[in-house]
Design a protein around this motif. Sequence first.
Motif, PDB file in Angstrom:
ATOM      1  N   VAL A 188       0.878  -1.108   0.010  1.00 12.53           N
ATOM      2  CA  VAL A 188      -0.013  -0.250  -0.098  1.00 12.53           C
ATOM      3  C   VAL A 188       0.828   1.265  -0.037  1.00 12.53           C
ATOM      4  O   VAL A 188       0.660   2.075  -0.831  1.00 12.53           O
ATOM      5  CB  VAL A 188      -1.008  -0.056   1.144  1.00 12.53           C
ATOM      6  N   GLN A 221       0.818   4.216  -2.868  1.00  4.28           N
ATOM      7  CA  GLN A 221       1.001   5.747  -2.613  1.00  4.28           C
ATOM      8  C   GLN A 221       2.083   6.342  -3.124  1.00  4.28           C
ATOM      9  O   GLN A 221       1.762   7.561  -3.332  1.00  4.28           O
ATOM     10  CB  GLN A 221       0.635   5.723  -1.116  1.00  4.28           C
ATOM     11  N   GLU A 266      -5.343   1.746  -1.471  1.00  2.00           N
ATOM     12  CA  GLU A 266      -5.314   0.639  -0.311  1.00  2.00           C
ATOM     13  C   GLU A 266      -5.857  -1.009  -0.897  1.00  2.00           C
ATOM     14  O   GLU A 266      -5.786  -1.858  -0.203  1.00  2.00           O
ATOM     15  CB  GLU A 266      -6.222   1.107   0.647  1.00  2.00           C
ATOM     16  N   GLY A 310      -3.579  -6.537   2.237  1.00  2.00           N
ATOM     17  CA  GLY A 310      -4.398  -5.675   3.234  1.00  2.00           C
ATOM     18  C   GLY A 310      -3.901  -5.629   4.453  1.00  2.00           C
ATOM     19  O   GLY A 310      -4.386  -5.224   5.472  1.00  2.00           O
ATOM     20  N   VAL A 348      -3.408  -2.059   6.123  1.00  2.00           N
ATOM     21  CA  VAL A 348      -4.735  -1.369   6.273  1.00  2.00           C
ATOM     22  C   VAL A 348      -5.633  -1.986   7.471  1.00  2.00           C
ATOM     23  O   VAL A 348      -6.206  -1.333   8.251  1.00  2.00           O
ATOM     24  CB  VAL A 348      -5.493  -1.639   5.074  1.00  2.00           C
ATOM     25  N   ILE A 407     -13.573   1.499   0.958  1.00  2.24           N
ATOM     26  CA  ILE A 407     -12.509   0.481   0.800  1.00  2.24           C
ATOM     27  C   ILE A 407     -12.962  -0.829   0.686  1.00  2.24           C
ATOM     28  O   ILE A 407     -12.354  -1.548  -0.188  1.00  2.24           O
ATOM     29  CB  ILE A 407     -11.592   0.680   1.964  1.00  2.24           C
TER      30      ILE A 407
END
Length: 554
Positions: free
Chosen positions: A38, A42, A271, A276, A279, A296
């Motif tokens: 993630v 970004q 995300e 995951g 997150v 999400i």
Amino acid sequence: MLAWAVVAGLLGTAATEAFRLLLRWLDLAVLGQGGGLVALAQSLPAWARVAVPAAGGLVAGALLVLARRLGKPETKSDYMEAIVLGDGRIPVAQTMARSASSLVSIASGGSIGREGSMVQLAALCASLLGRRLRFPVERLRVLVACGAAAGLTAAYNAPIAGAFFVAEIVLGSIAMESLGPILIAAVVANIAMRALPGYEPPYAMPTFPTVTGAEVVLFVLLGVLLGAAGAMFLRGLRQARNLFQRTSLPLPLRLALGGLVVGLISWRFPEVWGNGYSVVNSVLHTDWPWALLLMIVAAKSVATLATVGSGAVGGVFTPALFFGCMLGTLFGQGIHQLWPQATAAPFAYGIVGMGAFLAGATQAPLMAILMIFEMTLSYQVMLPLMAASVVAYFIVRSTRSGSMYEITEHRHLRQIERERLRASDMLSLVQPTETVVPETADLQQMSALFLKHPVKYLYVVDAQNRYQGVVPLRQLTAAMTVKGTASGHGRCASDFLSREIPPITQDMNLGAALQRFIEHQGERLPVVRSVNDPELLGVVHKTALLQTYVRLSE
């Protein structure tokens, strides 16, 4: 076996760590950052977020094509199939090619778990060990199961759950003969993984709060919600696979299309990249707005369905934990809006949600409960976790939505078949017969039937088709040969009647019918409606009965 389970545990840990290091190196070498996926997404420009998953899907698809060419149709490449349906031998070249495909899919942002390939590689190492030692098939299967448990333990820091995952889902049994070595392998893997430098558990669980007795009812409602969500998730996976297959695109283009879907979604929601972990950890320790959580969940659902549906190799175990956490936290936030005095914070519902969703999706509630307990090491979580997980399990089961794992579905269908066979009676196996004569049949009629059909008995019925007995071939032959054919003149079937063949009733169970065949040692037996109503319905052949009995015992 216990000693070799220790070796399988060490090899499984080494394979899992090697895959993790390769994944980190690939992100660092190709994309310039070795952190979480993630964070990597970004840091990339928007165009790269779209291009990288699509390009990764193309390469991963090409590697899958190579894996198919390397494999043999009769070989069971998946470790679950190798343990349950195969002989424990996992092909090396095909597994390595599939693992390389999984590595590329995950490193390029595919919304899929890395635990699938980790466990597969750990099982491969155990399979190679057993083959080197020339283990017989049954011991080789157990050793492969030990490797799989070691891989899952090393991936999630949950040795008990890892062992029960293999026992409950793969083997379908918790018999100590197989569970003992699996537990040893899981323990060794956990100790070895903790000794590695830089090790840290995938999830940093906060302290679980005390839940009052009345509030457990809310966790039951959470189980209902996540059971319904789990059923929708399983059906969505099945529909996504069918949708991508209907495109008739070559496999590389199919995976590239799935990656493109992930990339387009990550333009707005980075995300969705990866499994995951980051997150979930963030949601468990910080307050996220409910609207963002909802978006999400929707974005991650589409991304996961696209990745899995396109045919990418990887696990759905971690995404299931992701959805359980997100939906559980949303439910907890809703509860606090309606009942501000609720003692459990929203993250508590998220933790329980992880186990409940996993229990429903895998159809393995015991494993899911143990995993969350090991992650939290809190007794406080057990009551709400057990209530929610069991409810979610039965909700999914009642909808007949299947399971994340084909082997579980295969075992469930086989269990349904067993139950159907147990409930069946002789009527389902009855075949019509032409070797029936009335009591008044003369010698010529009976001789003609014996000449036409290679049987030793004719069945005799009265005018109402009620079974009376049999005419043995040997008696008819004796009457014709001892004193000549004239000795049988004027005699009928009732004169030769024998009751040496007791009939089977239509409601007789398989075991009792099989015992009759053992006593009679013939190929067929007559079937009547009941003892009080001996209407002849037909015959049952020993071959058909034995085939049914074998299917019941598989």
